[in-house]
Scaffold this motif. Structure first.
Motif, mmCIF file in Angstrom:
data_model
loop_
_atom_site.group_PDB
_atom_site.id
_atom_site.type_symbol
_atom_site.label_atom_id
_atom_site.label_comp_id
_atom_site.label_asym_id
_atom_site.label_seq_id
_atom_site.Cartn_x
_atom_site.Cartn_y
_atom_site.Cartn_z
ATOM 1 N N GLU A 105 -129.914 -28.456 95.937
ATOM 2 C CA GLU A 105 -128.833 -29.251 96.528
ATOM 3 C C GLU A 105 -127.470 -28.705 96.148
ATOM 4 O O GLU A 105 -126.564 -28.642 96.969
ATOM 5 N N MET A 106 -127.318 -28.308 94.907
ATOM 6 C CA MET A 106 -126.029 -27.780 94.442
ATOM 7 C C MET A 106 -125.722 -26.427 95.096
ATOM 8 O O MET A 106 -124.581 -26.158 95.455
ATOM 9 N N GLN A 107 -126.737 -25.588 95.230
ATOM 10 C CA GLN A 107 -126.525 -24.302 95.895
ATOM 11 C C GLN A 107 -126.148 -24.506 97.354
ATOM 12 O O GLN A 107 -125.270 -23.829 97.884
ATOM 13 N N LEU A 108 -126.795 -25.440 98.023
ATOM 14 C CA LEU A 108 -126.488 -25.736 99.414
ATOM 15 C C LEU A 108 -125.064 -26.260 99.549
ATOM 16 O O LEU A 108 -124.328 -25.872 100.461
ATOM 17 N N ALA A 109 -124.648 -27.105 98.618
ATOM 18 C CA ALA A 109 -123.291 -27.649 98.643
ATOM 19 C C ALA A 109 -122.266 -26.544 98.408
ATOM 20 O O ALA A 109 -121.201 -26.533 99.045
ATOM 21 N N GLN A 110 -122.570 -25.598 97.534
ATOM 22 C CA GLN A 110 -121.651 -24.479 97.282
ATOM 23 C C GLN A 110 -121.512 -23.594 98.513
ATOM 24 O O GLN A 110 -120.423 -23.131 98.829
ATOM 25 N N ARG A 111 -122.624 -23.372 99.209
ATOM 26 C CA ARG A 111 -122.582 -22.542 100.419
ATOM 27 C C ARG A 111 -121.682 -23.159 101.474
ATOM 28 O O ARG A 111 -120.996 -22.458 102.205
ATOM 29 N N HIS A 112 -121.694 -24.463 101.561
ATOM 30 C CA HIS A 112 -120.867 -25.153 102.547
ATOM 31 C C HIS A 112 -119.502 -25.543 101.973
ATOM 32 O O HIS A 112 -118.755 -26.273 102.607
ATOM 33 N N GLN A 113 -119.239 -25.094 100.771
ATOM 34 C CA GLN A 113 -117.969 -25.333 100.068
ATOM 35 C C GLN A 113 -117.630 -26.821 99.989
ATOM 36 O O GLN A 113 -116.523 -27.249 100.228
ATOM 37 N N ARG A 114 -118.645 -27.592 99.646
ATOM 38 C CA ARG A 114 -118.479 -29.037 99.437
ATOM 39 C C ARG A 114 -119.098 -29.396 98.101
ATOM 40 O O ARG A 114 -120.004 -28.722 97.631
ATOM 41 N N ALA A 115 -118.653 -30.483 97.553
ATOM 42 C CA ALA A 115 -119.262 -30.977 96.320
ATOM 43 C C ALA A 115 -120.510 -31.769 96.678
ATOM 44 O O ALA A 115 -120.513 -32.559 97.624
ATOM 45 N N SER A 116 -121.554 -31.552 95.936
ATOM 46 C CA SER A 116 -122.786 -32.309 96.137
ATOM 47 C C SER A 116 -122.571 -33.738 95.668
ATOM 48 O O SER A 116 -121.809 -33.990 94.729
ATOM 49 N N LEU A 117 -123.217 -34.651 96.330
ATOM 50 C CA LEU A 117 -123.107 -36.049 95.899
ATOM 51 C C LEU A 117 -123.644 -36.215 94.489
ATOM 52 O O LEU A 117 -123.123 -36.966 93.686
ATOM 53 N N ARG A 118 -124.702 -35.505 94.186
ATOM 54 C CA ARG A 118 -125.289 -35.602 92.853
ATOM 55 C C ARG A 118 -124.434 -34.894 91.807
ATOM 56 O O ARG A 118 -124.487 -35.240 90.643
ATOM 57 N N GLN A 119 -123.672 -33.904 92.229
ATOM 58 C CA GLN A 119 -122.851 -33.149 91.289
ATOM 59 C C GLN A 119 -121.867 -34.071 90.581
ATOM 60 O O GLN A 119 -121.659 -33.962 89.394
ATOM 61 N N GLY A 120 -121.308 -35.010 91.320
ATOM 62 C CA GLY A 120 -120.386 -35.964 90.710
ATOM 63 C C GLY A 120 -121.112 -36.836 89.703
ATOM 64 O O GLY A 120 -120.597 -37.125 88.630
ATOM 65 N N ASP A 121 -122.331 -37.253 90.035
ATOM 66 C CA ASP A 121 -123.110 -38.079 89.116
ATOM 67 C C ASP A 121 -123.517 -37.295 87.879
ATOM 68 O O ASP A 121 -123.549 -37.832 86.779
ATOM 69 N N LEU A 122 -123.836 -36.037 88.056
ATOM 70 C CA LEU A 122 -124.342 -35.232 86.950
ATOM 71 C C LEU A 122 -123.221 -34.638 86.104
ATOM 72 O O LEU A 122 -123.475 -34.198 84.978
#
Length: 127
Positions: A105-122
């Motif tokens: 999920e984090m790699q996918l979010a980085q590819r799209h240059q967005r923060a993952s929803l879980r990244q904020g939680d983690l």
């Protein structure tokens, strides 16, 4: 299988059920009217309850004591007895599988240059 059969066997009269549950006959009949419990009937139309019926009545009593109204109790029982709830088996995942999912999920979010929803939680765990 035999244990389930024994628990569903109607053996207890209304008088005994009243003593076991602390409910009045009127309350028990009310729950029957609302189809929350379905006791068996003898040839003389006397209600006979099983141990499963006792469990249901005690569960209803506990829910009502916590503030759930009768409509809420009916809804809870409907959800509990629905085919989807019976077929819903929880899938257990390992720590490694969970880490792989989060990493993907984090790699996918980085590819799209967005923060993952879980990244904020983690983020609170990784400072």
């Amino acid at each position: 299988m035999e244990k389930e059969w024994r628990r569903s066997m109607p053996l207890l009269s209304m008088n005994i059920v009243m003593q076991l549950t602390g409910l009045t006959a009127r309350q028990i009949r009310y729950y029957e009217e609302h189809e929350l419990v379905q006791p068996a009937r003898t040839e003389g139309k006397q209600r006979m309850f099983s141990l499963d019926d006792i469990d249901i009545l005690l569960e209803i009593k506990d829910m009502l004591a916590t503030g759930v109204n009768i409509a809420g109790v009916k809804q809870i029982f409907e959800m509990k007895n629905s085919p989807a709830a019976k077929n819903d088996t929880k899938q257990v995942i390992t720590d490694a599988q969970l880490r792989a999912i989060v990493k993907e999920e984090m790699q996918l979010a980085q590819r799209h240059q967005r923060a993952s929803l879980r990244q904020g939680d983690l983020s609170r765990f990784f400072r």
